[in-house]
Design a protein around this motif. Structure first.
Motif, short mmCIF file in Angstrom:
data_model
loop_
_atom_site.label_atom_id
_atom_site.label_comp_id
_atom_site.label_asym_id
_atom_site.label_seq_id
_atom_site.Cartn_x
_atom_site.Cartn_y
_atom_site.Cartn_z
N LEU A 1 16.60 84.03 50.24
CA LEU A 1 17.02 82.80 50.91
C LEU A 1 16.24 81.60 50.40
CD1 LEU A 1 18.75 81.32 52.99
CD2 LEU A 1 17.02 81.90 54.71
N GLY A 2 14.93 81.75 50.28
CA GLY A 2 14.10 80.66 49.77
C GLY A 2 14.45 80.32 48.33
N MET A 3 14.71 81.35 47.54
CA MET A 3 15.10 81.14 46.14
C MET A 3 16.42 80.38 46.09
SD MET A 3 14.15 84.80 44.41
CE MET A 3 14.55 84.32 42.74
N ARG A 4 17.35 80.77 46.92
CA ARG A 4 18.66 80.12 46.95
C ARG A 4 18.52 78.65 47.33
NH1 ARG A 4 23.32 82.19 46.56
NH2 ARG A 4 22.57 84.31 46.84
N GLN A 5 17.67 78.35 48.31
CA GLN A 5 17.46 76.97 48.73
C GLN A 5 16.90 76.13 47.59
OE1 GLN A 5 15.04 77.78 52.18
NE2 GLN A 5 16.79 77.61 53.57
N LEU A 6 15.94 76.67 46.86
CA LEU A 6 15.36 75.93 45.74
C LEU A 6 16.35 75.80 44.57
CD1 LEU A 6 11.74 77.39 45.66
CD2 LEU A 6 12.42 75.07 46.30
N MET A 7 17.09 76.86 44.30
CA MET A 7 18.03 76.88 43.17
C MET A 7 19.09 75.80 43.31
SD MET A 7 19.23 78.26 40.31
CE MET A 7 18.56 79.89 40.10
N PHE A 8 19.64 75.63 44.50
CA PHE A 8 20.78 74.75 44.70
C PHE A 8 20.44 73.42 45.38
CE2 PHE A 8 22.53 79.14 44.59
CZ PHE A 8 23.17 79.03 43.35
N ASP A 9 19.16 73.09 45.44
CA ASP A 9 18.72 71.81 46.00
C ASP A 9 18.75 70.75 44.89
OD1 ASP A 9 17.49 69.61 47.12
OD2 ASP A 9 15.63 70.65 47.62
N TYR A 10 19.72 69.85 44.96
CA TYR A 10 19.88 68.81 43.94
C TYR A 10 18.59 68.00 43.77
CZ TYR A 10 21.96 64.97 41.32
OH TYR A 10 22.25 64.04 40.35
N ASN A 11 17.87 67.79 44.85
CA ASN A 11 16.62 67.01 44.80
C ASN A 11 15.47 67.76 44.15
OD1 ASN A 11 17.70 64.67 46.11
ND2 ASN A 11 17.67 65.84 47.99
N ASN A 12 15.68 69.03 43.85
CA ASN A 12 14.67 69.85 43.17
C ASN A 12 14.95 69.93 41.67
OD1 ASN A 12 12.40 71.60 43.02
ND2 ASN A 12 13.74 73.38 43.08
N LEU A 13 15.88 69.13 41.19
CA LEU A 13 16.28 69.19 39.78
C LEU A 13 15.80 67.98 39.00
CD1 LEU A 13 19.96 70.40 40.22
CD2 LEU A 13 17.91 71.79 39.88
N GLU A 14 15.53 68.22 37.73
CA GLU A 14 15.07 67.17 36.83
C GLU A 14 15.80 67.32 35.50
OE1 GLU A 14 10.69 65.50 35.58
OE2 GLU A 14 10.91 67.65 35.85
N SER A 15 16.41 66.24 35.02
CA SER A 15 17.08 66.25 33.73
C SER A 15 16.04 66.08 32.62
CB SER A 15 18.09 65.11 33.64
OG SER A 15 19.11 65.27 34.58
#
Length: 83
Positions: free
Chosen positions: A58-72
């Motif tokens: 569940l925690g992995m899923r939250q981090l994987m799909f959190d747009y605010n956790n992404l960097e181009s």
């Protein structure tokens, strides 16, 4: 590459591919280069907080799909982060 089956399933999912494309479309310039007053095309998407920094799915899923956790990032910046 990760051996975690939950991570592998998520990184190969259509949901991730769409989110990754959305991030690159909205942020086409490498954010690390941009912070250093350079303009480089981003081709990679990096999770700021690593998905595997938590052990439960569940925690992995939250981090994987959190747009605010992404960097181009450009390939050079991405390679430096992974080293």
């Amino acid at each position: 590459m990760s051996r975690n089956p939950h991570y592998i399933k998520m990184i190969n999912s259509n949901k991730w591919k769409l989110l990754r494309a959305k991030k690159l479309q909205s942020n086409p310039v490498c954010e690390m280069c941009e912070a250093n007053n350079r303009s480089t095309l981003a081709t990679e998407v990096h999770h700021t907080v690593p998905v595997e920094s938590v052990s439960h799915e569940l925690g992995m899923r939250q981090l994987m799909f959190d747009y605010n956790n992404l960097e181009s990032l450009c390939p050079v910046s991405y390679t430096h982060l992974r080293a």
